[in-house]
Motif scaffolding. Sequence first.
Motif, PDB file in Angstrom:
ATOM      1  N   ASP A 303      41.584 -30.067   0.137  1.00  0.00           N
ATOM      2  CA  ASP A 303      40.197 -29.711   0.441  1.00  0.00           C
ATOM      3  C   ASP A 303      40.024 -28.210   0.690  1.00  0.00           C
ATOM      4  N   VAL A 304      40.994 -27.429   0.260  1.00  0.00           N
ATOM      5  CA  VAL A 304      40.984 -25.989   0.517  1.00  0.00           C
ATOM      6  C   VAL A 304      40.457 -25.245  -0.705  1.00  0.00           C
ATOM      7  N   CYS A 305      39.731 -24.155  -0.479  1.00  0.00           N
ATOM      8  CA  CYS A 305      39.441 -23.199  -1.543  1.00  0.00           C
ATOM      9  C   CYS A 305      39.801 -21.810  -1.031  1.00  0.00           C
ATOM     10  N   ILE A 306      40.363 -20.997  -1.913  1.00  0.00           N
ATOM     11  CA  ILE A 306      40.894 -19.681  -1.580  1.00  0.00           C
ATOM     12  C   ILE A 306      39.975 -18.612  -2.159  1.00  0.00           C
ATOM     13  N   PHE A 307      39.769 -17.531  -1.402  1.00  0.00           N
ATOM     14  CA  PHE A 307      38.922 -16.428  -1.848  1.00  0.00           C
ATOM     15  C   PHE A 307      39.771 -15.170  -1.991  1.00  0.00           C
ATOM     16  N   LEU A 308      39.791 -14.616  -3.214  1.00  0.00           N
ATOM     17  CA  LEU A 308      40.557 -13.410  -3.513  1.00  0.00           C
ATOM     18  C   LEU A 308      39.622 -12.304  -3.980  1.00  0.00           C
ATOM     19  N   SER A 309      39.819 -11.106  -3.435  1.00  0.00           N
ATOM     20  CA  SER A 309      38.997  -9.952  -3.808  1.00  0.00           C
ATOM     21  C   SER A 309      39.717  -8.705  -3.346  1.00  0.00           C
ATOM     22  N   ALA A 310      38.996  -7.584  -3.264  1.00  0.00           N
ATOM     23  CA  ALA A 310      39.589  -6.347  -2.770  1.00  0.00           C
ATOM     24  C   ALA A 310      39.714  -6.340  -1.255  1.00  0.00           C
ATOM     25  N   SER A 311      39.140  -7.317  -0.576  1.00  0.00           N
ATOM     26  CA  SER A 311      39.323  -7.463   0.865  1.00  0.00           C
ATOM     27  C   SER A 311      40.470  -8.441   1.114  1.00  0.00           C
ATOM     28  N   GLU A 312      40.780  -8.681   2.390  1.00  0.00           N
ATOM     29  CA  GLU A 312      41.873  -9.582   2.724  1.00  0.00           C
ATOM     30  C   GLU A 312      41.552 -10.995   2.238  1.00  0.00           C
ATOM     31  N   ALA A 313      42.542 -11.642   1.604  1.00  0.00           N
ATOM     32  CA  ALA A 313      42.353 -13.004   1.117  1.00  0.00           C
ATOM     33  C   ALA A 313      42.177 -13.965   2.286  1.00  0.00           C
ATOM     34  N   PHE A 314      41.361 -15.014   2.076  1.00  0.00           N
ATOM     35  CA  PHE A 314      41.184 -16.036   3.108  1.00  0.00           C
ATOM     36  C   PHE A 314      40.941 -17.379   2.442  1.00  0.00           C
ATOM     37  N   CYS A 315      41.006 -18.441   3.215  1.00  0.00           N
ATOM     38  CA  CYS A 315      40.741 -19.775   2.685  1.00  0.00           C
ATOM     39  C   CYS A 315      39.912 -20.556   3.684  1.00  0.00           C
ATOM     40  N   TYR A 330      38.208 -18.785  -5.696  1.00  0.00           N
ATOM     41  CA  TYR A 330      37.048 -17.943  -5.980  1.00  0.00           C
ATOM     42  C   TYR A 330      37.552 -16.510  -6.043  1.00  0.00           C
ATOM     43  N   TYR A 331      37.346 -15.850  -7.162  1.00  0.00           N
ATOM     44  CA  TYR A 331      37.938 -14.520  -7.325  1.00  0.00           C
ATOM     45  C   TYR A 331      36.922 -13.517  -7.849  1.00  0.00           C
ATOM     46  N   ILE A 332      37.150 -12.267  -7.470  1.00  0.00           N
ATOM     47  CA  ILE A 332      36.393 -11.146  -7.999  1.00  0.00           C
ATOM     48  C   ILE A 332      37.320  -9.944  -8.049  1.00  0.00           C
ATOM     49  N   GLY A 333      37.204  -9.191  -9.101  1.00  0.00           N
ATOM     50  CA  GLY A 333      38.075  -8.029  -9.315  1.00  0.00           C
ATOM     51  C   GLY A 333      38.517  -7.989 -10.753  1.00  0.00           C
ATOM     52  N   LYS A 334      39.406  -8.883 -11.107  1.00  0.00           N
ATOM     53  CA  LYS A 334      39.831  -9.046 -12.499  1.00  0.00           C
ATOM     54  C   LYS A 334      39.052 -10.224 -13.071  1.00  0.00           C
ATOM     55  N   GLY A 335      37.752  -9.975 -13.239  1.00  0.00           N
ATOM     56  CA  GLY A 335      36.832 -11.049 -13.584  1.00  0.00           C
ATOM     57  C   GLY A 335      36.103 -11.503 -12.329  1.00  0.00           C
ATOM     58  N   PHE A 336      35.166 -12.424 -12.503  1.00  0.00           N
ATOM     59  CA  PHE A 336      34.349 -12.919 -11.405  1.00  0.00           C
ATOM     60  C   PHE A 336      34.062 -14.380 -11.679  1.00  0.00           C
ATOM     61  N   GLY A 337      34.781 -15.279 -11.002  1.00  0.00           N
ATOM     62  CA  GLY A 337      34.591 -16.681 -11.316  1.00  0.00           C
ATOM     63  C   GLY A 337      35.323 -17.605 -10.363  1.00  0.00           C
ATOM     64  N   ILE A 338      35.438 -18.867 -10.792  1.00  0.00           N
ATOM     65  CA  ILE A 338      36.109 -19.915 -10.022  1.00  0.00           C
ATOM     66  C   ILE A 338      37.215 -20.488 -10.899  1.00  0.00           C
ATOM     67  N   TYR A 339      38.413 -20.552 -10.354  1.00  0.00           N
ATOM     68  CA  TYR A 339      39.559 -21.102 -11.080  1.00  0.00           C
ATOM     69  C   TYR A 339      39.890 -22.468 -10.498  1.00  0.00           C
ATOM     70  N   ASP A 340      39.874 -23.487 -11.349  1.00  0.00           N
ATOM     71  CA  ASP A 340      40.172 -24.852 -10.940  1.00  0.00           C
ATOM     72  C   ASP A 340      41.679 -25.083 -11.083  1.00  0.00           C
ATOM     73  N   LEU A 341      42.353 -25.339  -9.972  1.00  0.00           N
ATOM     74  CA  LEU A 341      43.807 -25.497 -10.004  1.00  0.00           C
ATOM     75  C   LEU A 341      44.230 -26.785 -10.706  1.00  0.00           C
ATOM     76  N   THR A 342      43.388 -27.797 -10.671  1.00  0.00           N
ATOM     77  CA  THR A 342      43.740 -29.062 -11.318  1.00  0.00           C
ATOM     78  C   THR A 342      43.804 -28.919 -12.832  1.00  0.00           C
ATOM     79  N   SER A 343      42.789 -28.293 -13.413  1.00  0.00           N
ATOM     80  CA  SER A 343      42.716 -28.148 -14.869  1.00  0.00           C
ATOM     81  C   SER A 343      43.317 -26.845 -15.366  1.00  0.00           C
ATOM     82  N   GLY A 344      43.492 -25.867 -14.463  1.00  0.00           N
ATOM     83  CA  GLY A 344      44.007 -24.570 -14.880  1.00  0.00           C
ATOM     84  C   GLY A 344      43.007 -23.779 -15.696  1.00  0.00           C
TER      85      GLY A 344
END
Length: 370
Positions: A303-315, A330-344
């Motif tokens: 039930d976790v989602c992780i947020f990656l950006s130029a600031s400190e990562a958090f979940c 959820y990422y921003i920097g090298k693109g801007f989107g949502i990556y689903d770990l189940t489907s890749g």
Amino acid sequence: MSQLLLRRLSKLSPRYGSLFVLTKIHDEKARLFSTSNPYLPLECTGEALPGGRIIANVLLYDAAKQDMLTVPKKTVPGELLKGKVGGASNGWTFSFDRRDRLVSMSDVFNPVASKRETTMVPLPPLSTLESCQSQVFWNVVMSSQDEEEDWVVAIKFLGRQLSLCRPLRDLRWTNILTPFTYSSLMYSKRDQCFYLSAPGGNHLVSYDLNYKKDEEEDPKFHELRFRDLPDLPQSEWELLLGSCCQTEDLVESATTGERFLVKWYAQSYLHYGRSYLTKRFMVFREEETLEGRYMCYTEDIGDVCIFLSASEAFCVQASSFPGLKSNSIYYIGKGFGIYDLTSGTSSPFECPEGAPATLALPYWFPPFSF
């Protein structure tokens, strides 16, 4: 202009019609709840007043609702806008004025609509170690956001310099020469220290909060042991390791202490300058085993989602914020989107016509409690 942006950005997600904790620019009253969703600052625009102050509308992007939100009529000190934002942590932004080398932290992007006045905290001027630079920030991390604690601000610069300061009592920064150039800093509430990941993610170095000025700071080295690596075709490994830029982020849950190491692979290409396309994320969960502590590859973080950006990562726990997608990044920097770990697979956020041309503040902000 702001109303036009709101109308266009609302097309991002017609599924959500209501707001969460903030008011849109045409609302008369703010609807406030105890915790905001994770959000992204977009811009701060306003009108200058006599005395150097600015009445501004602060535009934010709600990650859960995928909608534009506004904190209206916020008073911003004019001197704050003279500096360049170099980092963000725990809801604070850190601006650097190249003229006097002063750093200021502010809550200008605080999502509480009723908080009209911007809080601004001046920090000491920066100094530079020999053979280092202190103009370009890599990332900024705070040990705490509790005003009553003796908290620490840490700035990792592009290069090997790390600078530490206790805003409540330090008159200058403590500068430390780290072993690594391209490494992101994170704070561990569980271990009460700062961590830097080595390139490749096989080692960490830690720095204690009880640092002393004018003394050589010897970091502690920690080897990371991995198991259950993903079974990928040789061609994909060659692409990831030979053609992609790789970064590592250590992520720790603020509530459970659970820890993840995330490896981010992105391929560069030329498109009006250098751009990046995210190819894959690999997540390793820290686990205690009979053989010791390992970082174990997983495609299921629950039930976790992780947020990656130029600031400190958090979940965060996705179920606590309706609209967030669990088992995702959820990422921003090298693109801007949502990556689903189940489907890749990645689902990019769409930037509609009329939105800011560039995301000048690539910082995910964690949920704000009030």
